[in-house]
Design a protein around this motif. Structure first.
Motif, mmCIF file in Angstrom:
data_model
loop_
_atom_site.group_PDB
_atom_site.id
_atom_site.type_symbol
_atom_site.label_atom_id
_atom_site.label_comp_id
_atom_site.label_asym_id
_atom_site.label_seq_id
_atom_site.Cartn_x
_atom_site.Cartn_y
_atom_site.Cartn_z
ATOM 1 N N PRO A 78 1.051 -1.678 0.095
ATOM 2 C CA PRO A 78 -0.471 0.459 -0.230
ATOM 3 C C PRO A 78 0.893 1.043 0.295
ATOM 4 O O PRO A 78 2.015 0.952 0.743
ATOM 5 N N TRP A 79 0.338 2.304 -0.479
ATOM 6 C CA TRP A 79 1.471 3.455 -0.400
ATOM 7 C C TRP A 79 1.228 3.699 0.826
ATOM 8 O O TRP A 79 0.620 3.811 1.873
ATOM 9 N N PRO A 80 2.704 3.771 0.749
ATOM 10 C CA PRO A 80 3.097 3.912 2.184
ATOM 11 C C PRO A 80 3.796 5.682 2.661
ATOM 12 O O PRO A 80 2.728 6.556 1.975
ATOM 13 N N SER A 81 3.559 5.636 4.063
ATOM 14 C CA SER A 81 3.953 6.580 5.056
ATOM 15 C C SER A 81 4.803 7.692 5.084
ATOM 16 O O SER A 81 4.765 8.210 5.745
ATOM 17 N N ASP A 82 5.967 6.477 4.852
ATOM 18 C CA ASP A 82 7.203 7.513 5.065
ATOM 19 C C ASP A 82 8.168 6.694 4.468
ATOM 20 O O ASP A 82 8.915 7.207 5.049
ATOM 21 N N ARG A 83 7.695 6.247 3.445
ATOM 22 C CA ARG A 83 9.197 5.939 2.424
ATOM 23 C C ARG A 83 8.390 6.131 0.569
ATOM 24 O O ARG A 83 7.306 6.110 0.792
ATOM 25 N N ASP A 84 9.612 5.426 -0.161
ATOM 26 C CA ASP A 84 9.256 5.417 -1.335
ATOM 27 C C ASP A 84 9.016 3.948 -1.394
ATOM 28 O O ASP A 84 9.315 3.077 -0.769
ATOM 29 N N LEU A 85 8.074 3.313 -2.569
ATOM 30 C CA LEU A 85 8.487 2.045 -2.181
ATOM 31 C C LEU A 85 10.270 1.439 -3.450
ATOM 32 O O LEU A 85 10.473 2.742 -4.000
ATOM 33 N N SER A 86 10.126 0.906 -2.704
ATOM 34 C CA SER A 86 11.207 -0.267 -3.428
ATOM 35 C C SER A 86 11.512 -0.445 -4.655
ATOM 36 O O SER A 86 10.209 -0.467 -5.638
ATOM 37 N N GLY A 87 12.374 -0.957 -5.384
ATOM 38 C CA GLY A 87 12.437 -1.178 -6.666
ATOM 39 C C GLY A 87 11.838 -2.508 -6.959
ATOM 40 O O GLY A 87 10.809 -2.579 -7.894
ATOM 41 N N ASP A 88 11.769 -3.328 -6.037
ATOM 42 C CA ASP A 88 11.002 -4.675 -5.964
ATOM 43 C C ASP A 88 9.742 -4.264 -5.901
ATOM 44 O O ASP A 88 9.144 -4.724 -7.109
ATOM 45 N N GLU A 89 9.230 -3.659 -5.068
ATOM 46 C CA GLU A 89 7.378 -2.788 -5.007
ATOM 47 C C GLU A 89 6.930 -2.438 -6.074
ATOM 48 O O GLU A 89 6.279 -3.117 -6.414
ATOM 49 N N TRP A 90 8.043 -1.654 -6.901
ATOM 50 C CA TRP A 90 7.704 -0.636 -7.741
ATOM 51 C C TRP A 90 7.307 -1.695 -9.425
ATOM 52 O O TRP A 90 6.102 -1.434 -9.750
ATOM 53 N N ALA A 91 8.039 -2.932 -9.208
ATOM 54 C CA ALA A 91 8.238 -4.053 -10.192
ATOM 55 C C ALA A 91 6.591 -4.605 -9.972
ATOM 56 O O ALA A 91 6.484 -5.281 -11.146
ATOM 57 N N ASP A 92 6.177 -4.821 -8.526
ATOM 58 C CA ASP A 92 4.849 -5.726 -8.525
ATOM 59 C C ASP A 92 4.386 -4.532 -8.919
ATOM 60 O O ASP A 92 2.813 -5.460 -9.866
ATOM 61 N N TYR A 93 3.850 -3.520 -9.302
ATOM 62 C CA TYR A 93 2.732 -2.597 -9.703
ATOM 63 C C TYR A 93 3.202 -2.642 -11.116
ATOM 64 O O TYR A 93 1.543 -2.449 -11.742
ATOM 65 N N VAL A 94 4.549 -2.717 -11.926
ATOM 66 C CA VAL A 94 3.620 -2.827 -13.079
ATOM 67 C C VAL A 94 4.065 -3.825 -13.630
ATOM 68 O O VAL A 94 3.258 -3.490 -14.449
ATOM 69 N N ASP A 95 3.928 -4.679 -12.935
ATOM 70 C CA ASP A 95 3.895 -6.697 -13.339
ATOM 71 C C ASP A 95 2.077 -6.352 -13.262
ATOM 72 O O ASP A 95 0.980 -6.836 -13.497
ATOM 73 N N ALA A 96 1.486 -5.889 -12.304
ATOM 74 C CA ALA A 96 0.269 -5.620 -11.624
ATOM 75 C C ALA A 96 -0.576 -5.314 -12.930
ATOM 76 O O ALA A 96 -1.942 -5.155 -13.355
ATOM 77 N N ALA A 97 0.299 -3.547 -13.321
ATOM 78 C CA ALA A 97 -0.882 -2.402 -13.955
ATOM 79 C C ALA A 97 -0.499 -3.572 -15.535
ATOM 80 O O ALA A 97 -1.646 -3.261 -16.952
ATOM 81 N N ARG A 98 0.332 -4.256 -15.587
ATOM 82 C CA ARG A 98 0.296 -5.025 -17.227
ATOM 83 C C ARG A 98 -1.051 -6.400 -17.380
ATOM 84 O O ARG A 98 -1.228 -6.080 -18.207
ATOM 85 N N ARG A 99 -1.550 -6.401 -16.628
ATOM 86 C CA ARG A 99 -2.095 -7.376 -16.121
ATOM 87 C C ARG A 99 -3.603 -6.277 -16.559
ATOM 88 O O ARG A 99 -4.389 -7.309 -17.099
#
Lengths: 157, 314
Positions: A15-36
């Protein structure tokens, strides 16, 4: 029938964090889900979005996941007249328009060299549930899909 | 239906938008620091702000004092002499039950749907707003939101005096014959208030809502969720206050707000008081109080004493 795998793809995101950016792996998961989502029929997507929201169970986590996910999926202008920004959730830190009365429609996600990053943290929300289905339909009518990078390009290691 | 709402930057803002809708707090993703009451939360000079002293103890003390002396509500003095409407005799005749409490409880109900508590000011509450009887005509459940806060970055101690952010109003359309608006039917809950954790800070933050139901014939056309009013001169529009999401909202006090509503007022609040200054996480505190308290909306039995932890502004 709702594509359960789409719902699961959403619920596996950070989930959109309150205290940091997303990591590379976490962004990759988003991109993967967006592709789907990009490759699925819109009717399937809206059903999956609705099912994900309904499954939230008081945490708001899926609201925060879907809000970021739609900003990964669609190619949104970084600067547009404020009147073009449509509000589907009452985040407490929506940025005000700039001196030219323009806003970043992709907030809180910014892209540089095909890599996403957060420009604002989750701080809270008010009002009704996030209308993710309506926002997806609105984005689909007005904007195109983003040319998504390969998830592997974002993963660390 | 026109879905989605445009942020209207041309609205007559009472305060700078950033100041009015975003609590002062440090942003972990931005380098610029925010004040967060570093200077003791001095009384602001700008219009639209007010200052009140409302420590948790103070609020509770005032609530106890108020209910010990009167059940009348300062928001609605003109209605104090009105006869009870549609209140079951078993409740209306209860010896220790005030007429105002009865009417509120019987006609416009706020029910807590879910609650999650986190650390350092984090909490999420969802409520259901409902009429106990079908709306006699089209109308709006209208809520005034008052946010008060005092937050400081450690080791500075937050001022006991909170700063009130200028209020805003938001509306849910309830059709004749319905008890809730259509988003509540779809989403199960009506309204939420969520705040994230603020590590290395201390302070308090209260999102307080006053809720009334007005007939559309009184309010005029305010629009609907994601839909602008048909009245082009209306102060209301989705996006006027972004914190309301797709609801019709405004930062201009409606002229009918202090008039007699069909139902209400009712209240809801989520308040956190926290201290996360210790180097030991085990010593961090976060006390969250909610109105209504869990289980409160159930109508009282005849003859019982019915108290609500209401608080109100001086």
């Amino acid at each position: 029938l709702t594509d359960v795998s789409l719902v699961q793809a959403v619920s596996g995101l950070t989930p959109w964090p309150s205290d940091r950016d997303l990591s590379g792996d976490e962004w990759a998961d988003y991109v993967d889900a967006a592709r789907r989502l990009r490759d699925a029929e819109p009717r399937e997507v809206t059903r999956a979005l609705g099912a994900a929201l309904a499954a939230d169970e008081g945490t708001g986590d899926n609201e925060r996941r879907l809000f970021v996910l739609l900003r990964v999926l669609f190619d949104l202008p970084r600067s547009a007249p404020a009147a073009q920004r449509l509000v589907y959730k009452g985040w407490v830190n929506w940025p005000a328009p700039d001196d030219r009365d323009e806003v970043d429609l992709g907030w809180p996600v910014a892209w540089e060299d095909d890599r996403p990053r957060l420009v604002a943290a989750f701080e809270g929300s008010m009002g009704p549930r996030y209308a993710a289905v309506e926002e997806y339909d609105s984005f689909r009518e007005r904007f195109g899909f983003r040319a998504l990078p390969e998830p592997s390009a974002l993963r660390s290691g | 239906m026109e879905m989605g709402v445009a942020l209207d930057s041309a609205q007559p803002a009472v305060d700078p938008p950033q100041a009015t809708r975003t609590p002062a707090r440090p942003s972990p993703l931005h380098s610029q620091a925010t004040a967060s009451c570093r200077d003791g939360c001095a009384r602001p000079s700008g219009g639209g702000h007010a200052v009140r002293s409302d420590s948790l103890a103070g609020l509770l003390a005032r609530a106890v004092a108020a209910r010990a002396t009167t059940d009348a509500d300062p928001h609605e003095p003109a209605e104090a002499a009105e006869p009870l409407r549609d209140v079951p005799p078993a409740i209306a005749d209860g010896p220790q039950i005030s007429r105002m409490s009865d009417r509120r409880l019987q006609r416009l109900t706020v029910t807590e749907h879910s609650f999650k508590e986190g650390k350092c000011g984090a909490r999420r509450v969802e409520w259901i707003f409902s009429l106990d009887k079908p709306a006699p005509e089209d109308g709006y459940i209208v809520q005034q939101i008052d946010t008060t806060q005092s937050v400081a970055t450690c080791p500075t101690v937050a001022s006991a005096t909170t700063v009130a952010v200028s209020p805003f109003w938001e509306a849910w359309l309830v059709k004749k014959g319905d008890k809730v608006d259509w988003t509540t039917t779809r989403d199960v809950w009506t309204d939420g208030s969520e705040r994230s954790a603020q590590p290395s800070t201390n302070g308090q933050l209260d999102d307080f809502g006053t809720i009334k139901f007005f007939a559309k014939s009184v309010t005029g056309d305010l629009g609907d969720f994601g839909k602008k009013s048909g009245d082009g001169s209306s102060d209301w529009s989705p996006g006027k206050e972004p914190q309301s999401g797709g609801l019709p909202s405004t930062r201009t006090k409606p002229k009918w707000w202090d008039g007699t509503p069909v139902e209400g007022p009712a209240f809801r609040s989520a308040k956190a008081v926290w201290n996360c200054c210790s180097s030991k996480a085990s010593e961090h505190t976060n006390v969250v109080t909610r109105i209504p308290a869990p289980g409160v909306p159930t109508p009282p039995k005849s003859g019982s004493t019915w108290y609500l932890p209401w608080t109100w502004f001086d």
